[in-house]
Design a protein around this motif. Sequence first.
Motif, PDB file in Angstrom:
ATOM      1  N   ASP A 173      65.941  40.119  54.565  1.00  0.00           N
ATOM      2  CA  ASP A 173      66.298  41.233  55.633  1.00  0.00           C
ATOM      3  C   ASP A 173      65.435  42.380  55.596  1.00  0.00           C
ATOM      4  O   ASP A 173      65.574  43.143  56.721  1.00  0.00           O
ATOM      5  N   GLY A 174      64.586  42.537  54.820  1.00  0.00           N
ATOM      6  CA  GLY A 174      63.413  43.542  54.971  1.00  0.00           C
ATOM      7  C   GLY A 174      64.070  44.985  54.556  1.00  0.00           C
ATOM      8  O   GLY A 174      63.178  46.166  54.404  1.00  0.00           O
ATOM      9  N   ASP A 175      65.142  44.917  54.069  1.00  0.00           N
ATOM     10  CA  ASP A 175      66.052  46.236  53.781  1.00  0.00           C
ATOM     11  C   ASP A 175      66.008  46.671  52.276  1.00  0.00           C
ATOM     12  O   ASP A 175      66.212  47.801  51.643  1.00  0.00           O
ATOM     13  N   ARG A 176      65.700  45.436  51.355  1.00  0.00           N
ATOM     14  CA  ARG A 176      66.085  45.726  50.032  1.00  0.00           C
ATOM     15  C   ARG A 176      64.720  45.233  49.097  1.00  0.00           C
ATOM     16  O   ARG A 176      63.915  44.495  49.779  1.00  0.00           O
ATOM     17  N   SER A 177      64.282  45.684  48.033  1.00  0.00           N
ATOM     18  CA  SER A 177      63.265  45.464  47.430  1.00  0.00           C
ATOM     19  C   SER A 177      63.414  45.249  45.949  1.00  0.00           C
ATOM     20  O   SER A 177      64.472  45.436  45.207  1.00  0.00           O
ATOM     21  N   ILE A 178      62.530  44.497  45.160  1.00  0.00           N
ATOM     22  CA  ILE A 178      62.672  44.001  43.753  1.00  0.00           C
ATOM     23  C   ILE A 178      61.706  44.585  43.128  1.00  0.00           C
ATOM     24  O   ILE A 178      60.348  44.329  43.433  1.00  0.00           O
ATOM     25  N   ILE A 179      61.872  45.277  41.854  1.00  0.00           N
ATOM     26  CA  ILE A 179      60.887  45.510  40.952  1.00  0.00           C
ATOM     27  C   ILE A 179      61.199  44.601  39.596  1.00  0.00           C
ATOM     28  O   ILE A 179      62.003  44.647  39.012  1.00  0.00           O
ATOM     29  N   ILE A 180      60.219  43.711  39.238  1.00  0.00           N
ATOM     30  CA  ILE A 180      60.381  42.651  38.285  1.00  0.00           C
ATOM     31  C   ILE A 180      59.186  42.633  37.272  1.00  0.00           C
ATOM     32  O   ILE A 180      58.114  42.471  37.889  1.00  0.00           O
ATOM     33  N   SER A 181      59.714  42.667  36.151  1.00  0.00           N
ATOM     34  CA  SER A 181      58.503  42.354  34.963  1.00  0.00           C
ATOM     35  C   SER A 181      58.657  40.845  34.694  1.00  0.00           C
ATOM     36  O   SER A 181      59.950  40.295  34.591  1.00  0.00           O
ATOM     37  N   SER A 182      57.713  40.494  34.241  1.00  0.00           N
ATOM     38  CA  SER A 182      57.404  38.974  33.857  1.00  0.00           C
ATOM     39  C   SER A 182      56.236  38.751  33.161  1.00  0.00           C
ATOM     40  O   SER A 182      55.390  39.166  33.406  1.00  0.00           O
ATOM     41  N   HIS A 183      56.288  37.705  31.983  1.00  0.00           N
ATOM     42  CA  HIS A 183      55.356  37.209  31.352  1.00  0.00           C
ATOM     43  C   HIS A 183      55.049  35.862  32.003  1.00  0.00           C
ATOM     44  O   HIS A 183      54.040  35.039  31.772  1.00  0.00           O
ATOM     45  N   ASN A 184      55.880  35.471  32.873  1.00  0.00           N
ATOM     46  CA  ASN A 184      55.831  33.989  33.443  1.00  0.00           C
ATOM     47  C   ASN A 184      54.969  34.376  34.546  1.00  0.00           C
ATOM     48  O   ASN A 184      55.620  34.312  35.660  1.00  0.00           O
TER      49      ASN A 184
END
Length: 298
Positions: A173-184
């Motif tokens: 919906d363009g209103d929420r964001s994600i900050i994600i760390s990953s080694h994959n």
Amino acid sequence: MIIKGLNKKIDSNQVLSNIQLTVPKGVICGIVGRNGSGKTTLFRTIMGHYQKDSGEVLIERNDIALYERYKEKIFYIDTQFHPLDYLTPVSIGDYFQLLYPSFDIPMYHDLLRTHNLPPRRFQKYSKGMQGLLLVILSCCSNCDYLILDEPLDGLDVIVRKQATDLLLDVVNDGDRSIIISSHNLAELEKLADQVSFFKDGTITQTLHLEDQKAVTKKWQFVFRQKAVPDLIKQQGTILSIQGRVVVVVFKKYTNELANQLLSLDPVLMEELPVSLEDLFIEVFSDRTIAKEEITNEK
């Protein structure tokens, strides 16, 4: 979310140094770095679990350290301290409804049923089931920003797809964001719109993947001689060498460089697709590194 000049020392060690990061609405931002580089410390400092030495974390131009209500717009669980171990999924939902005023309990219960998560204590869940439940919690929080530390770690193929589908729905919906760390890196590449590289306690650069892939090129060469030409060493990052076959990434590939490479008269010069793993190696290597050194373990 805007992070400005965030600094943190732990035992006289500068773990975070002048962190600068902007996460627009509707974006999935990947954070990648070597093991122990400080990514988890960054998340804890953003949330105030660690007291920052200096800097600001702004939401809607408000410093969340000064205006606590804006911190409610950020979802984060520090699983290292096992806060959920003795709770069942229903109890966990009740608990998070108290933490997050907009937590969607009907959606949460519906997702528990959809994914067949049993009514036993969290600590009795497999690693994959725990990871899926944490993703479900983040999605149901209705927070504007979800901070997820290695959410895909240890998930099998089926559960990983379920988790990634849920995360993609969040930002639709363009209103929420994600900050994600990953080694994959392969999975992160499918999710992220932008990737920030965390090195030596700071974010050295943030790349918009599609834009970066437009200017970065990966080539496979076969040369008549076994020695790698100096031009390759100077202008590119060598990913692998097998006999006379050399695979190289050029971060800034120009027409001039293309002509110089052709002048080397290779037996074979074949373009290959650029991956996030290739960009990771280019950033964190000392110009020459074997691909096998990059693993998906935490």
